[in-house]
Design a protein around this motif. Structure first.
Motif, PDB file in Angstrom:
ATOM      1  N   GLN A 337     119.365  18.032  27.284  1.00  0.00           N
ATOM      2  CA  GLN A 337     119.379  18.953  26.148  1.00  0.00           C
ATOM      3  C   GLN A 337     118.002  19.044  25.518  1.00  0.00           C
ATOM      4  O   GLN A 337     117.262  18.067  25.453  1.00  0.00           O
ATOM      5  N   ALA A 338     117.666  20.234  25.072  1.00  0.00           N
ATOM      6  CA  ALA A 338     116.401  20.450  24.376  1.00  0.00           C
ATOM      7  C   ALA A 338     116.579  21.642  23.445  1.00  0.00           C
ATOM      8  O   ALA A 338     117.610  22.330  23.460  1.00  0.00           O
ATOM      9  N   SER A 339     115.571  21.898  22.618  1.00  0.00           N
ATOM     10  CA  SER A 339     115.615  23.013  21.663  1.00  0.00           C
ATOM     11  C   SER A 339     114.987  24.255  22.274  1.00  0.00           C
ATOM     12  O   SER A 339     113.923  24.178  22.912  1.00  0.00           O
ATOM     13  N   ALA A 340     115.641  25.377  22.102  1.00  0.00           N
ATOM     14  CA  ALA A 340     115.104  26.645  22.603  1.00  0.00           C
ATOM     15  C   ALA A 340     113.869  27.033  21.802  1.00  0.00           C
ATOM     16  O   ALA A 340     113.874  26.977  20.565  1.00  0.00           O
ATOM     17  N   ASP A 341     112.826  27.422  22.507  1.00  0.00           N
ATOM     18  CA  ASP A 341     111.628  27.957  21.872  1.00  0.00           C
ATOM     19  C   ASP A 341     111.515  29.446  22.224  1.00  0.00           C
ATOM     20  O   ASP A 341     110.443  29.951  22.509  1.00  0.00           O
ATOM     21  N   SER A 365     109.076  16.539  20.018  1.00  0.00           N
ATOM     22  CA  SER A 365     110.410  16.876  20.517  1.00  0.00           C
ATOM     23  C   SER A 365     110.303  17.755  21.756  1.00  0.00           C
ATOM     24  O   SER A 365     109.271  18.386  22.024  1.00  0.00           O
ATOM     25  N   ILE A 367     111.053  20.988  23.875  1.00  0.00           N
ATOM     26  CA  ILE A 367     111.385  22.394  23.690  1.00  0.00           C
ATOM     27  C   ILE A 367     111.369  23.091  25.037  1.00  0.00           C
ATOM     28  O   ILE A 367     110.743  22.629  25.989  1.00  0.00           O
ATOM     29  N   GLY A 400     115.418  27.143  18.193  1.00  0.00           N
ATOM     30  CA  GLY A 400     115.987  25.949  17.572  1.00  0.00           C
ATOM     31  C   GLY A 400     117.366  25.605  18.072  1.00  0.00           C
ATOM     32  O   GLY A 400     117.820  24.459  17.891  1.00  0.00           O
ATOM     33  N   ASP A 401     118.064  26.566  18.708  1.00  0.00           N
ATOM     34  CA  ASP A 401     119.380  26.266  19.272  1.00  0.00           C
ATOM     35  C   ASP A 401     119.238  25.261  20.414  1.00  0.00           C
ATOM     36  O   ASP A 401     118.240  25.263  21.143  1.00  0.00           O
ATOM     37  N   ARG A 402     120.234  24.424  20.581  1.00  0.00           N
ATOM     38  CA  ARG A 402     120.225  23.446  21.669  1.00  0.00           C
ATOM     39  C   ARG A 402     120.662  24.140  22.961  1.00  0.00           C
ATOM     40  O   ARG A 402     121.656  24.882  22.984  1.00  0.00           O
TER      41      ARG A 402
END
Length: 413
Positions: A337-341, A365, A367, A400-402
């Protein structure tokens, strides 16, 4: 005025999970094995469990450079003891004389009677004696017999992809040869009269055949034996002959191109004529026209001809099938899992596996960035990316969405 729309709807397409489940249900692990020396076993799949014939360590030994002592001989800090012997690794010690210490080194056997090791940093040595500046606890800095491995313990289970550490572990218990499964033999061929091999001047209307090199490279990365059957003429008879030849010498046949519905797409009808087609068209993007079936008893996977579609469908479907064929117990890729950029406001009705890069943000973090084009013909996107991001069907994504990310370092092994 009437018309005919033969384009399949999403409901006619097999969902991704069902497609993978169908392929894996047909994947029969290979049973033929061979015995290899450790030096030759790297990257192979273990067929027979490795058991230890010895304890590791084989005796109580020192975990530190220091002094082997009897705790009872050290009533207080500053006790001075005579040094009665020196024990380097590989030397069998004599029993420890009462009221003395033994100079000992890491890995050396403990002398009988000693029940602790004092680190050399906590001592002072002079004139054949040692001053113990700390009160040792019984058992301090001693590695016990069998602490790592017990005799008759299974240390490597079947179905493991052998890494350097597995070879070292086998060697540590004296095992010099391993029984492994044979490599899967995979025949590959490409469909398309427009294809030309690289290294030659490109003729008008032709394109270089990149697919055969992409597929063969991915197969070798998975440890397969590749049977390269080259390019097939765009006729039904030539395609049937090539597939029959491939099925006769391989555990799996993979063809790129020819699985869609065009007049020059002969792979699908050829497979249906020679055997059966168990699956055709999956609800994913890219790579909807991915096929699975059998030519006689030999399994067949057909990928789209577009280079990105081929690349993605191989990773999603051929990879887990081949890993099960090879005897591996863990066949599905690991996702992180990571944060959408990125912003994704154009969701598809099909699940999308888009080329993406996982990077570190300024705060450390993880991305994920996406390649700007969705085209399945942009092969350069696969070298820009370091993985695939999973974009669920009918779902928008905001920064910011996972999101779920599938690293190439995982997919290409």
């Amino acid at each position: 005025m009437s018309g005919c729309d033969c384009t399949p709807t999403v409901t006619d397409l097999k969902p991704y999970e069902e497609a993978v489940e169908l392929l894996l249900a047909h994947a029969k692990p290979l049973t033929d094995t061979e015995d290899l020396a450790l030096h030759d076993a790297l990257g192979r799949v273990l067929a027979v469990p490795v058991k230890s014939g010895i304890n590791v360590p084989g005796w109580d030994n020192s975990a530190m450079d220091g002094y082997a002592v009897r705790v009872a001989d050290i009533p207080r800090e500053g006790t001075t003891l005579k040094i009665s012997q020196r024990i380097p690794a590989g030397v069998a010690p004599t029993s420890l004389e009462p009221g003395t210490a033994a100079r000992i080194f890491t890995g050396a056997p403990m002398p009988e009677g000693a029940d602790a090791v004092v680190m050399q940093e906590l001592t002072c040595q002079q004139d054949g004696e040692v001053i113990i500046n700390t009160l040792p606890q019984p058992g301090a800095h001693i590695r016990r017999t069998g602490e790592d491995i017990r005799q008759d313990e299974e240390i490597i289970r079947p179905g493991v992809h052998l890494l350097p550490q597995h070879l070292g572990l086998a060697a540590s218990v004296g095992v010099g040869r391993l029984t492994v499964f044979h490599r899967p033999r995979v025949a590959v061929l490409a469909s398309g009269d427009e294809l030309q091999m690289p290294g030659e001047p490109l003729k008008p209307g032709m394109i270089y055949n990149s697919n055969i090199f992409t597929v063969a490279g991915m197969l070798r990365a998975l440890g397969c034996e590749v049977i390269d059957l080259g390019q097939v003429e765009d006729t039904l008879e030539a395609t049937k002959a090539a597939l029959t030849n491939a099925a006769g010498q391989a555990d799996l046949v993979i063809a790129s191109g020819g699985v869609s519905v065009g007049e020059e797409d002969h792979v699908k009808p050829a497979v249906e004529a020679l055997g059966e087609l168990n699956m055709w068209k999956v609800a994913i993007r890219p790579g909807k026209p991915v096929a699975f079936g059998h030519i006689g008893d030999t399994p067949f996977i057909g990928t789209p001809g577009n280079p990105v579609s081929l690349f993605v469908t191989f990773l999603l479907f051929a990879r887990p099938f081949i890993r099960k064929l090879a005897g591996l117990t863990e066949v599905m890729p690991v996702t992180v899992q990571a944060s959408a950029d990125f912003e994704w406001n154009r969701p598809d009705k099909r699940r999308e596996f888009h080329r993406a890069r996982m990077e570190k943000a300024d705060d450390g973090s993880d991305i994920v960035r996406v390649f700007p084009s969705r085209s399945s013909a942009v092969l350069s996107s696969t070298t820009w990316a370091n993985g695939l991001v999973v974009l669920p069907e009918n779902q928008t994504i905001q920064p910011g969405d996972r999101v779920q990310f599938m690293p190439f370092c995982e997919l290409l092994s």
